[in-house]
Design a protein around this motif. Sequence first.
Motif, mmCIF file in Angstrom:
data_model
loop_
_atom_site.group_PDB
_atom_site.id
_atom_site.type_symbol
_atom_site.label_atom_id
_atom_site.label_comp_id
_atom_site.label_asym_id
_atom_site.label_seq_id
_atom_site.Cartn_x
_atom_site.Cartn_y
_atom_site.Cartn_z
ATOM 1 N N GLU A 108 0.828 -1.195 0.000
ATOM 2 C CA GLU A 108 0.000 0.000 0.000
ATOM 3 C C GLU A 108 0.875 1.263 0.000
ATOM 4 O OE1 GLU A 108 -3.187 0.113 -0.264
ATOM 5 O OE2 GLU A 108 -3.776 -1.962 0.128
ATOM 6 N N CYS A 109 0.417 2.288 -0.704
ATOM 7 C CA CYS A 109 1.197 3.524 -0.819
ATOM 8 C C CYS A 109 1.371 4.209 0.528
ATOM 9 C CB CYS A 109 0.524 4.487 -1.798
ATOM 10 S SG CYS A 109 0.554 3.918 -3.507
ATOM 11 N N HIS A 110 0.319 4.185 1.365
ATOM 12 C CA HIS A 110 0.425 4.887 2.644
ATOM 13 C C HIS A 110 1.385 4.188 3.594
ATOM 14 C CE1 HIS A 110 -2.957 2.045 3.137
ATOM 15 N NE2 HIS A 110 -2.606 1.970 4.413
ATOM 16 N N VAL A 111 1.587 2.907 3.426
ATOM 17 C CA VAL A 111 2.568 2.184 4.251
ATOM 18 C C VAL A 111 3.980 2.583 3.832
ATOM 19 C CG1 VAL A 111 3.495 -0.092 4.841
ATOM 20 C CG2 VAL A 111 1.017 0.249 4.708
ATOM 21 N N LYS A 112 4.203 2.646 2.523
ATOM 22 C CA LYS A 112 5.523 3.071 2.031
ATOM 23 C C LYS A 112 5.838 4.483 2.518
ATOM 24 C CE LYS A 112 4.714 0.558 -2.320
ATOM 25 N NZ LYS A 112 4.554 0.718 -3.775
ATOM 26 N N ASP A 113 4.841 5.351 2.439
ATOM 27 C CA ASP A 113 5.044 6.741 2.848
ATOM 28 C C ASP A 113 5.379 6.828 4.341
ATOM 29 O OD1 ASP A 113 4.792 9.687 2.323
ATOM 30 O OD2 ASP A 113 3.192 9.471 3.796
ATOM 31 N N ALA A 114 4.662 6.064 5.162
ATOM 32 C CA ALA A 114 4.908 6.095 6.610
ATOM 33 C C ALA A 114 6.304 5.597 6.951
ATOM 34 C CB ALA A 114 3.846 5.248 7.321
ATOM 35 N N LEU A 115 6.763 4.553 6.261
ATOM 36 C CA LEU A 115 8.092 4.015 6.518
ATOM 37 C C LEU A 115 9.176 5.011 6.113
ATOM 38 C CD1 LEU A 115 9.941 1.769 7.408
ATOM 39 C CD2 LEU A 115 9.565 0.618 5.219
ATOM 40 N N SER A 116 8.985 5.662 4.984
ATOM 41 C CA SER A 116 9.975 6.646 4.532
ATOM 42 C C SER A 116 10.046 7.830 5.483
ATOM 43 C CB SER A 116 9.639 7.138 3.113
ATOM 44 O OG SER A 116 8.448 7.895 3.105
#
Length: 1126
Positions: A108-116
């Motif tokens: 999911e895009c929001h998971v990638k964003d949160a990790l970054s």
Amino acid sequence: MAEPIRALCDELIKAVNVMMEAESSQTYRLEALKFIEEFKEKSPFCVECGLQLAEKSQTAVVRHFGLQILEHVVKFKWNDMAPQEKLQLKNCTMGLLSDGTHPILQEECHVKDALSRIVVEMIKREWPQHWPDMLKEMEALTAMGDAQTELVMLVLLRLAEDVITFQTLPTQRRRDIQHTLTQNMDSIFTFLLGILQLHVNEYKKMGTIKESKEETHWRVGVATLNTLAGYIDWVALVHITNDNCHLLEILCLLLSEPELQLEAAECLLIAISRKGKLEERKPFMVLFDEVAMNYILSAAQSSGGIVERRYTFLKRLCQVLCALGSQICSLVGSDFEVQVPLNLDKYMEALFAFTTHPSQLLRSSTQMTWGNLFRHEILSKDPVVGQMAIKYLRAARISLVKTGFPSKNDCPGCEFSRVDFDSDEDFNCSFNSFRAQQGEAVRLACKIVPFEAFQIAREWVQYQICTPIDTGNTTCECSLKGLCSALSLTAVQWDAMTFFTESVLGQLFKILEKEKIPIDEGMELLQMVVNYETRDPLILSCVLTIISTLFPFVTHQPHFLPQVLFKIFPSITFELVEDCKAPRTRAVKNLRRHACSSIIRICRDYSDFMLPCFDMMYEHVKKLFSSELLLTQMEKCALMEALILISNQFKDYNKQKAFLKELMAPVTAQWLSEEMKSVLLDPATFLAYVGADQVISDADTEDQMGINRSRISFCVNTILGVVKRARWPANPEEAKAGGFVVSTTSDGAPIYRNPCAEPLQALLPNLFALIRTQNNLFLPENINRLSKTFTRVYDIMDVEKNFALGIPQPLLDAYDSSAYRNIAERMQGFFSSLYDNCYHVLGNAGPCMQQDFYAIEGLAEQIVGSAFTHLDSVPDHRLRPLQLVMSCPHDYYDSLLNPLLGPLFTYLLQRLNFRWQIINQRTSLAQEEDEAYEENHVTQEVVEEQLLRLVTREVMDLLSKLPLYTINCQRCASVLCWTLLKQVLGCNLLPDAVTWLYTSVLKGLQMHGQHEGCNAALTQLALLIYESLRPRYNELRFIMNQIPDIHVEALEQFDQKTIQSTVSKAGEKKKREQFKRLIAGTVGKPLGQQFKKEVHIRNLPSLFKKPKPTRDILENTDTAAEPDSY
């Protein structure tokens, strides 16, 4: 330990699910939120729980929450963590980057964003001093797979955004990171371009063999382009233009790739929009090479339906071309020997593709660029630009036609308009702006190819005259009568042609020498227009505009003048149905008003040419005046203005004075009659005379009251017309010979007399009486005299209300509607226009009558006794600035301005303070209330606040014009304060006055300091006051001590320097920065930031060479953190 953490995680998962489920009640959701927030703030197991919740086995929502917990730890608890704990969290986070996510297409895009975000928060706190290998670690991650590569791109992008774009770090930390990024930019760009090329090549190879793998490379390519966009905006231009602009070449190639073209265009746009030294921008000309320009042209001309991504790409590409146009206009003709590019024709073809695109937004976007090209000193002389100017003018015949409304389906542009505009009104506003821009471009193109432009305009006029009228298929009443509505096909085509012809011919007469003007062709066209017959008011209005536009040709053949006048005059009395008592349609009213304006315009611009026709016109006007119902009072005033403009050419004071007396005789007799005097002096009599105290039910009664109102309006409008139009000759010699000069000033300048002064002086006492009576109308006892029919006639007009709210005027398709729909609106319009016109007379009387006005005995008392009467009762929308202040000669300052301005400014200060206090209190109360106001109540409050803003701004404008210079409105108040304060710096000011003044400035910072422009102006004013008055007034130091969070030692040091005046001019900037830091505690925060939890990022050991030891505390009040091993 594992079991309690597992149980706690289960509780957190339940809380998250309660918050996210739609079925949850508000009570449960608030309890879950409270539990989560308390856990994040107080639990010692945040890291452990966050890592466990972020595991791949959890749902995406839970994983996202787990990552949010880790981000919270880094943002708010990092400073309190031990070095080992930091290292452990960093290693765990890097583990999540390498192996903590699903494959790139599944995650999911929001998971990638949160990790970054977690990684970036750690970088902001530790890099480069404690994490020197961060970039190498990021590079190593990209070798682990596509998912890791995308995450690295997200990290680098967010880092650039936080450090450069949003600047969410303390100054020293931001400087450290930006410096290190800049040092490594060569390797960063090489790395990014390498990733991009690798994945683009793989993407191209795949084709459709393995669709998922192809999409993987596309995803990484998009992420890399987005990251590049975050850096291109601010890195040194050399990184963009390196290797013969290799980056730009790649971006141009990607314009042909449907899946990557949008991101490539955005990067290209950011790059080409860069400012900087012209020498550094010179390599951008590589985009005019054959290959690059072919890709751009191909992308611009490729067809495509209205697919959202494709259309967005076209918008970006259009912006790219416009930015490229700005670069070429800056570079060609500069000192760097940039020649006109060989492929300029292809560039303009690409730009032209957007100019002729069905989308109104795309057409509009190109207009400023065409203007710059046609205006350019060198480019405008290039034959290629000349040929394109002709194509542009021919294309304007289509683009100027107002079609493409989102509510219709009558052209291809409608579909695009539904994407870009919310309503027909929005489209209409945009189109009007576009037309103004295109008009400017047409005028500039006309300067390049004047004869071709004239021929195109001539052909278009001839075509419209020969084309039968098409009223369209609308069912409105005017179409049923065989007349056009505002949006009928013929009407919009005539309207466009009229605008185009006006733009071309207006320029033609300015640029061509007299002998080169195509007089014969112009007169032939004018004859054709004059001979054209139509009974359609909309078309006839366009005909009048064409006649006015072609009128300069008549000056070369004066014998044709009577024909032109006889064509215009019938439109002044135009009626669709003769002898009909029905209200005139809006189109007919506009036509009659247009005809009057045309006559005035001709008499104003060609008054000497019209002089031989004066007697003929005067007789014709008398004949029209003889019929009571033939003209409205406003139309009569307009014709009188036209005659006055011609009479200015008499150049004989006595003759002009005699004419004005004769012309004004009926008005003078009526205005000075005993009946009118009694009406103007008493509010009750006035209301009865205009019919505002009567309940209107009988039409005959309304007609009688309407006649009374028109008499008053006619008198005031006539007086206004005379003060606006009557003048002495512009030539001093002619003025002297004609008897207009009465004396000279001390420096030898002539003092003129206006022939209208004597007749007007007799009328002014009743005008002052009317102004006083109008102010009295707002008193409660007079408001109670209004009948129930007219209880709202003093309210703000809808037009003014919409202007205050920024609402566009409604689009009028039905031009057969009457101007006012009912009696109450007509009465409201009467009061509004009468009030305005009275103040217009006062504003124009000074420049018109000069000393004959300013020397009136007791003038100041008469103005105070009329315009200043009962101002407390006058609503904000009726307050008008006193324009006579601007034109008052210095000789009358003591007798007129000083007695006026003292009481006026005192009153305005009290009124504005009181009104703003009410507005601010209302805002505070509204924030505390849970229940929403009713919509009408809210709208009324917004209108009141906007009107108060306008009044405040007008007061500031009035103040700023007194010292005879103009100031930007935003800085007006602060500059004026300093201008006035400088006059009294040497005097002994009261300590209370100094305290009040300085405190007021700091209060201004508290209220408006969040806005950068206001902050700069108010900070500068505060510094000037402190510097000037601190040596003599210790009270200022006491005020400074009250500022929240002020650094006492830094204040002491600054204070000593101020008192001793030891700061050199070279240190002014440094001193301003020091003072700004000292008073930072006064600056108020916007509402959205007031309850936000503060993030504290400690400084690390400086990367730069340590300065020499200094005791100057002002240099840096931040404390550096102790280094720790990371």
